[in-house]
Scaffold this active site. Sequence first.
Site, PDB file in Angstrom:
ATOM      1  N   SER A  28       0.866  -1.179   0.000  1.00  0.00           N
ATOM      2  CA  SER A  28       0.000   0.000   0.000  1.00  0.00           C
ATOM      3  C   SER A  28       0.900   1.225   0.000  1.00  0.00           C
ATOM      4  O   SER A  28       2.031   1.174   0.498  1.00  0.00           O
ATOM      5  CB  SER A  28      -0.894   0.005   1.248  1.00  0.00           C
ATOM      6  OG  SER A  28      -1.500   1.281   1.432  1.00  0.00           O
ATOM      7  N   TYR A  33      -2.229  -0.195  10.332  1.00  0.00           N
ATOM      8  CA  TYR A  33      -2.255  -0.833   9.014  1.00  0.00           C
ATOM      9  C   TYR A  33      -0.983  -0.505   8.238  1.00  0.00           C
ATOM     10  O   TYR A  33      -0.332  -1.395   7.667  1.00  0.00           O
ATOM     11  CB  TYR A  33      -3.485  -0.372   8.237  1.00  0.00           C
ATOM     12  CG  TYR A  33      -3.512  -0.823   6.803  1.00  0.00           C
ATOM     13  CD1 TYR A  33      -3.746  -2.156   6.484  1.00  0.00           C
ATOM     14  CD2 TYR A  33      -3.293   0.078   5.759  1.00  0.00           C
ATOM     15  CE1 TYR A  33      -3.759  -2.586   5.164  1.00  0.00           C
ATOM     16  CE2 TYR A  33      -3.309  -0.334   4.441  1.00  0.00           C
ATOM     17  CZ  TYR A  33      -3.541  -1.672   4.139  1.00  0.00           C
ATOM     18  OH  TYR A  33      -3.546  -2.083   2.841  1.00  0.00           O
TER      19      TYR A  33
END
Length: 274
Positions: free
Chosen positions: A150, A163
Amino acid sequence: MVRALMTTQHFQGRVALITGASSGIGRAAALAYAARGAHVVLAARRESALRDAAREVEALGVRALPVRCDVTSEEDVARLISETRDAFGGLDFLVNNAGLGLYGPVEGFSEAQLRQVFEINFFGLVRVTRAALPLLRARAPGSQVLNVSSVLGHRGLPLLGGYGASKAAVNLLTESLRAELAAEGIRVLLVSPGLTETEFRDARLNAEGWRQDAIPLNAMSAEAVAQALVRASHRERRETVLTLPGRAMVLANRLVPGLFDRVARRIANPARKP
Protein backbone atom coordinates in the site's frame (compact mmCIF):
# COMPACT_ATOMS: atom_id res chain seq x y z
CA MET A 1 -1.55 -6.17 -31.12
CA VAL A 2 2.03 -7.50 -31.03
CA ARG A 3 2.47 -6.24 -27.47
CA ALA A 4 -0.77 -7.93 -26.36
CA LEU A 5 0.40 -11.20 -27.95
CA MET A 6 3.75 -10.99 -26.17
CA THR A 7 1.98 -10.37 -22.87
CA THR A 8 -0.29 -13.37 -23.38
CA GLN A 9 2.64 -15.63 -24.27
CA HIS A 10 4.38 -14.64 -21.05
CA PHE A 11 1.50 -16.11 -19.00
CA GLN A 12 0.15 -18.86 -21.26
CA GLY A 13 -0.03 -22.20 -19.46
CA ARG A 14 1.74 -20.92 -16.36
CA VAL A 15 0.34 -21.10 -12.81
CA ALA A 16 -0.59 -18.23 -10.51
CA LEU A 17 -1.55 -18.62 -6.85
CA ILE A 18 -3.47 -15.66 -5.42
CA THR A 19 -4.41 -15.19 -1.78
CA GLY A 20 -7.48 -13.19 -0.82
CA ALA A 21 -8.94 -14.25 -4.16
CA SER A 22 -12.65 -14.35 -3.29
CA SER A 23 -13.23 -10.60 -3.75
CA GLY A 24 -11.66 -7.24 -4.47
CA ILE A 25 -8.14 -7.02 -5.83
CA GLY A 26 -7.53 -10.75 -5.43
CA ARG A 27 -10.56 -11.78 -7.47
CA ALA A 28 -9.76 -9.19 -10.14
CA ALA A 29 -6.16 -10.42 -10.25
CA ALA A 30 -7.30 -14.02 -10.70
CA LEU A 31 -9.36 -12.97 -13.71
CA ALA A 32 -6.55 -10.81 -15.10
CA TYR A 33 -4.00 -13.64 -15.02
CA ALA A 34 -6.58 -16.09 -16.40
CA ALA A 35 -7.43 -13.73 -19.26
CA ARG A 36 -3.80 -14.02 -20.36
CA GLY A 37 -3.83 -17.81 -20.27
CA ALA A 38 -2.55 -18.60 -16.80
CA HIS A 39 -4.07 -21.33 -14.66
CA VAL A 40 -5.08 -19.97 -11.27
CA VAL A 41 -5.08 -21.28 -7.70
CA LEU A 42 -7.54 -19.17 -5.71
CA ALA A 43 -7.09 -19.06 -1.94
CA ALA A 44 -9.45 -17.36 0.51
CA ARG A 45 -11.57 -18.05 3.59
CA ARG A 46 -15.08 -17.58 2.10
CA GLU A 47 -15.85 -20.82 0.30
CA SER A 48 -18.99 -19.75 -1.56
CA ALA A 49 -17.43 -16.58 -2.96
CA LEU A 50 -14.27 -18.54 -3.76
CA ARG A 51 -16.19 -21.10 -5.82
CA ASP A 52 -17.98 -18.30 -7.68
CA ALA A 53 -14.64 -16.67 -8.51
CA ALA A 54 -13.25 -20.03 -9.69
CA ARG A 55 -16.18 -20.46 -12.07
CA GLU A 56 -15.47 -17.03 -13.56
CA VAL A 57 -11.83 -17.99 -14.05
CA GLU A 58 -12.71 -21.29 -15.73
CA ALA A 59 -15.07 -19.49 -18.08
CA LEU A 60 -11.94 -17.89 -19.56
CA GLY A 61 -10.71 -21.30 -20.71
CA VAL A 62 -8.09 -22.07 -18.07
CA ARG A 63 -7.99 -24.32 -15.01
CA ALA A 64 -9.03 -22.97 -11.63
CA LEU A 65 -8.28 -24.57 -8.29
CA PRO A 66 -10.23 -23.02 -5.39
CA VAL A 67 -8.75 -23.84 -1.97
CA ARG A 68 -10.25 -22.59 1.25
CA CYS A 69 -7.32 -21.16 3.17
CA ASP A 70 -6.83 -18.94 6.19
CA VAL A 71 -3.29 -17.59 5.85
CA THR A 72 -2.99 -17.43 9.65
CA SER A 73 -3.25 -21.23 9.81
CA GLU A 74 -0.12 -23.34 9.23
CA GLU A 75 -2.35 -26.33 8.47
CA ASP A 76 -4.40 -24.44 5.87
CA VAL A 77 -1.29 -23.09 4.16
CA ALA A 78 0.33 -26.52 4.04
CA ARG A 79 -2.82 -27.94 2.44
CA LEU A 80 -2.93 -25.06 -0.07
CA ILE A 81 0.60 -25.78 -1.22
CA SER A 82 0.03 -29.54 -1.28
CA GLU A 83 -3.07 -29.20 -3.47
CA THR A 84 -1.23 -26.79 -5.77
CA ARG A 85 1.63 -29.26 -6.13
CA ASP A 86 -0.73 -32.15 -6.84
CA ALA A 87 -2.65 -30.18 -9.46
CA PHE A 88 0.15 -28.36 -11.25
CA GLY A 89 3.53 -29.64 -10.08
CA GLY A 90 4.95 -26.17 -9.61
CA LEU A 91 4.16 -22.50 -9.33
CA ASP A 92 5.12 -19.53 -11.50
CA PHE A 93 3.47 -16.56 -9.76
CA LEU A 94 2.67 -16.16 -6.08
CA VAL A 95 0.49 -13.09 -5.48
CA ASN A 96 0.36 -12.30 -1.76
CA ASN A 97 -2.79 -10.21 -1.59
CA ALA A 98 -4.73 -11.28 1.52
CA GLY A 99 -5.03 -8.36 3.90
CA LEU A 100 -6.95 -6.69 6.72
CA GLY A 101 -7.26 -2.98 7.52
CA LEU A 102 -7.18 -1.12 10.83
CA TYR A 103 -8.48 2.39 11.50
CA GLY A 104 -7.99 4.60 14.52
CA PRO A 105 -5.27 6.36 16.55
CA VAL A 106 -2.36 4.46 18.01
CA GLU A 107 -3.71 4.97 21.52
CA GLY A 108 -7.16 3.79 20.42
CA PHE A 109 -6.75 0.40 18.78
CA SER A 110 -6.09 -2.61 20.96
CA GLU A 111 -2.97 -4.72 20.95
CA ALA A 112 -5.16 -7.68 19.93
CA GLN A 113 -6.39 -5.75 16.87
CA LEU A 114 -2.87 -4.81 15.87
CA ARG A 115 -1.69 -8.40 16.27
CA GLN A 116 -4.59 -9.62 14.12
CA VAL A 117 -3.65 -7.20 11.34
CA PHE A 118 0.03 -8.21 11.45
CA GLU A 119 -0.91 -11.88 11.57
CA ILE A 120 -2.72 -11.59 8.23
CA ASN A 121 -0.84 -8.81 6.43
CA PHE A 122 2.70 -9.74 7.44
CA PHE A 123 2.99 -13.16 9.07
CA GLY A 124 0.43 -14.65 6.67
CA LEU A 125 2.48 -13.38 3.74
CA VAL A 126 5.66 -14.85 5.24
CA ARG A 127 3.91 -18.15 5.96
CA VAL A 128 2.59 -18.58 2.41
CA THR A 129 5.82 -17.44 0.77
CA ARG A 130 8.00 -19.80 2.75
CA ALA A 131 5.69 -22.73 2.04
CA ALA A 132 5.53 -21.90 -1.68
CA LEU A 133 9.28 -21.56 -2.26
CA PRO A 134 9.84 -25.22 -3.26
CA LEU A 135 7.16 -24.88 -5.96
CA LEU A 136 8.59 -21.55 -7.14
CA ARG A 137 12.06 -23.11 -7.31
CA ALA A 138 10.64 -25.89 -9.47
CA ARG A 139 9.78 -23.26 -12.11
CA ALA A 140 12.83 -21.02 -11.70
CA PRO A 141 14.35 -19.11 -13.30
CA GLY A 142 11.46 -16.80 -14.07
CA SER A 143 9.07 -17.53 -11.24
CA GLN A 144 7.87 -14.59 -9.17
CA VAL A 145 6.62 -13.46 -5.78
CA LEU A 146 4.36 -10.39 -6.02
CA ASN A 147 3.59 -8.72 -2.71
CA VAL A 148 0.61 -6.37 -2.59
CA SER A 149 1.46 -3.52 -0.23
CA SER A 150 0.00 0.00 0.00
CA VAL A 151 1.16 3.59 -0.40
CA LEU A 152 0.65 3.67 3.39
CA GLY A 153 3.59 1.31 3.69
CA HIS A 154 5.77 4.09 2.28
CA ARG A 155 4.32 6.97 4.29
CA GLY A 156 2.19 6.79 7.40
CA LEU A 157 -0.97 8.86 7.81
CA PRO A 158 -2.81 9.72 11.02
CA LEU A 159 -5.33 7.09 12.13
CA LEU A 160 -3.88 4.53 9.74
CA GLY A 161 -0.61 3.82 11.52
CA GLY A 162 -1.36 0.24 12.54
CA TYR A 163 -2.26 -0.83 9.01
CA GLY A 164 0.59 1.19 7.50
CA ALA A 165 3.09 -0.39 9.90
CA SER A 166 2.11 -3.87 8.72
CA LYS A 167 2.64 -2.82 5.11
CA ALA A 168 5.95 -1.11 5.88
CA ALA A 169 7.08 -4.47 7.30
CA VAL A 170 6.01 -6.10 4.02
CA ASN A 171 8.05 -3.54 2.06
CA LEU A 172 11.25 -4.21 3.99
CA LEU A 173 10.76 -7.97 3.88
CA THR A 174 10.29 -7.72 0.10
CA GLU A 175 13.64 -5.99 -0.29
CA SER A 176 15.41 -8.65 1.76
CA LEU A 177 13.69 -11.54 0.00
CA ARG A 178 14.47 -10.03 -3.41
CA ALA A 179 18.18 -10.07 -2.63
CA GLU A 180 18.05 -13.56 -1.12
CA LEU A 181 16.33 -15.16 -4.12
CA ALA A 182 17.94 -13.23 -6.98
CA ALA A 183 20.66 -15.81 -7.61
CA GLU A 184 18.00 -18.51 -8.02
CA GLY A 185 16.15 -16.53 -10.68
CA ILE A 186 13.05 -15.94 -8.53
CA ARG A 187 11.91 -12.32 -8.91
CA VAL A 188 10.31 -10.55 -5.95
CA LEU A 189 8.10 -7.59 -6.84
CA LEU A 190 6.19 -5.01 -4.80
CA VAL A 191 2.96 -3.32 -5.92
CA SER A 192 1.53 -0.56 -3.71
CA PRO A 193 -2.04 0.49 -4.52
CA GLY A 194 -3.55 3.75 -3.35
CA LEU A 195 -7.19 4.14 -2.36
CA THR A 196 -9.09 1.28 -4.02
CA GLU A 197 -12.83 0.71 -4.32
CA THR A 198 -13.37 -2.73 -2.74
CA GLU A 199 -14.99 -4.33 0.32
CA PHE A 200 -11.74 -3.73 2.19
CA ARG A 201 -12.91 -0.65 4.13
CA ASP A 202 -16.12 -2.40 5.21
CA ALA A 203 -14.23 -5.42 6.57
CA ARG A 204 -11.43 -3.66 8.39
CA LEU A 205 -11.06 -3.32 12.13
CA ASN A 206 -11.83 -0.04 13.89
CA ALA A 207 -10.53 1.28 17.18
CA GLU A 208 -13.34 1.60 19.70
CA GLY A 209 -15.48 4.64 18.89
CA TRP A 210 -13.79 5.34 15.56
CA ARG A 211 -15.12 4.89 12.05
CA GLN A 212 -14.05 6.66 8.91
CA ASP A 213 -16.56 8.44 6.72
CA ALA A 214 -16.41 8.12 2.95
CA ILE A 215 -13.22 9.70 1.61
CA PRO A 216 -13.79 12.50 -0.94
CA LEU A 217 -11.11 11.16 -3.27
CA ASN A 218 -11.28 9.18 -6.49
CA ALA A 219 -10.54 5.53 -5.83
CA MET A 220 -8.94 3.03 -8.18
CA SER A 221 -11.00 0.05 -9.21
CA ALA A 222 -9.87 -3.42 -8.21
CA GLU A 223 -9.60 -4.19 -11.92
CA ALA A 224 -7.14 -1.32 -12.42
CA VAL A 225 -4.95 -2.63 -9.61
CA ALA A 226 -5.12 -6.13 -11.11
CA GLN A 227 -3.96 -4.81 -14.48
CA ALA A 228 -1.07 -3.07 -12.74
CA LEU A 229 -0.13 -6.38 -11.10
CA VAL A 230 -0.10 -8.12 -14.47
CA ARG A 231 2.02 -5.35 -16.02
CA ALA A 232 4.49 -5.48 -13.15
CA SER A 233 4.66 -9.25 -13.53
CA HIS A 234 5.23 -9.08 -17.28
CA ARG A 235 7.89 -6.38 -17.02
CA GLU A 236 9.43 -7.76 -13.83
CA ARG A 237 9.17 -4.28 -12.36
CA ARG A 238 10.72 -4.29 -8.89
CA GLU A 239 8.43 -1.70 -7.36
CA THR A 240 5.19 -0.05 -8.49
CA VAL A 241 3.43 2.74 -6.60
CA LEU A 242 -0.05 3.31 -7.99
CA THR A 243 -2.04 6.49 -8.61
CA LEU A 244 -0.65 9.96 -9.16
CA PRO A 245 -1.62 11.10 -5.62
CA GLY A 246 0.10 8.03 -4.20
CA ARG A 247 3.34 8.68 -6.07
CA ALA A 248 3.15 12.38 -5.15
CA MET A 249 2.72 11.47 -1.49
CA VAL A 250 5.75 9.19 -1.50
CA LEU A 251 7.86 11.79 -3.32
CA ALA A 252 6.74 14.65 -1.05
CA ASN A 253 7.55 12.62 2.03
CA ARG A 254 11.04 12.01 0.67
CA LEU A 255 11.75 15.60 -0.36
CA VAL A 256 9.79 17.74 2.14
CA PRO A 257 8.80 15.49 5.05
CA GLY A 258 8.04 18.35 7.44
CA LEU A 259 5.65 19.97 4.99
CA PHE A 260 3.94 16.68 4.31
CA ASP A 261 3.50 16.12 8.05
CA ARG A 262 1.31 19.24 8.09
CA VAL A 263 -0.60 18.04 5.02
CA ALA A 264 -1.14 14.65 6.64
CA ARG A 265 -2.65 16.27 9.75
CA ARG A 266 -5.09 18.20 7.58
CA ILE A 267 -6.05 15.06 5.70
CA ALA A 268 -7.00 13.44 9.03
CA ASN A 269 -9.02 16.38 10.38
CA PRO A 270 -12.42 15.35 8.94
CA ALA A 271 -12.07 11.88 10.46
CA ARG A 272 -12.66 12.57 14.16
CA LYS A 273 -14.09 10.46 16.90
CA PRO A 274 -17.90 10.82 17.04
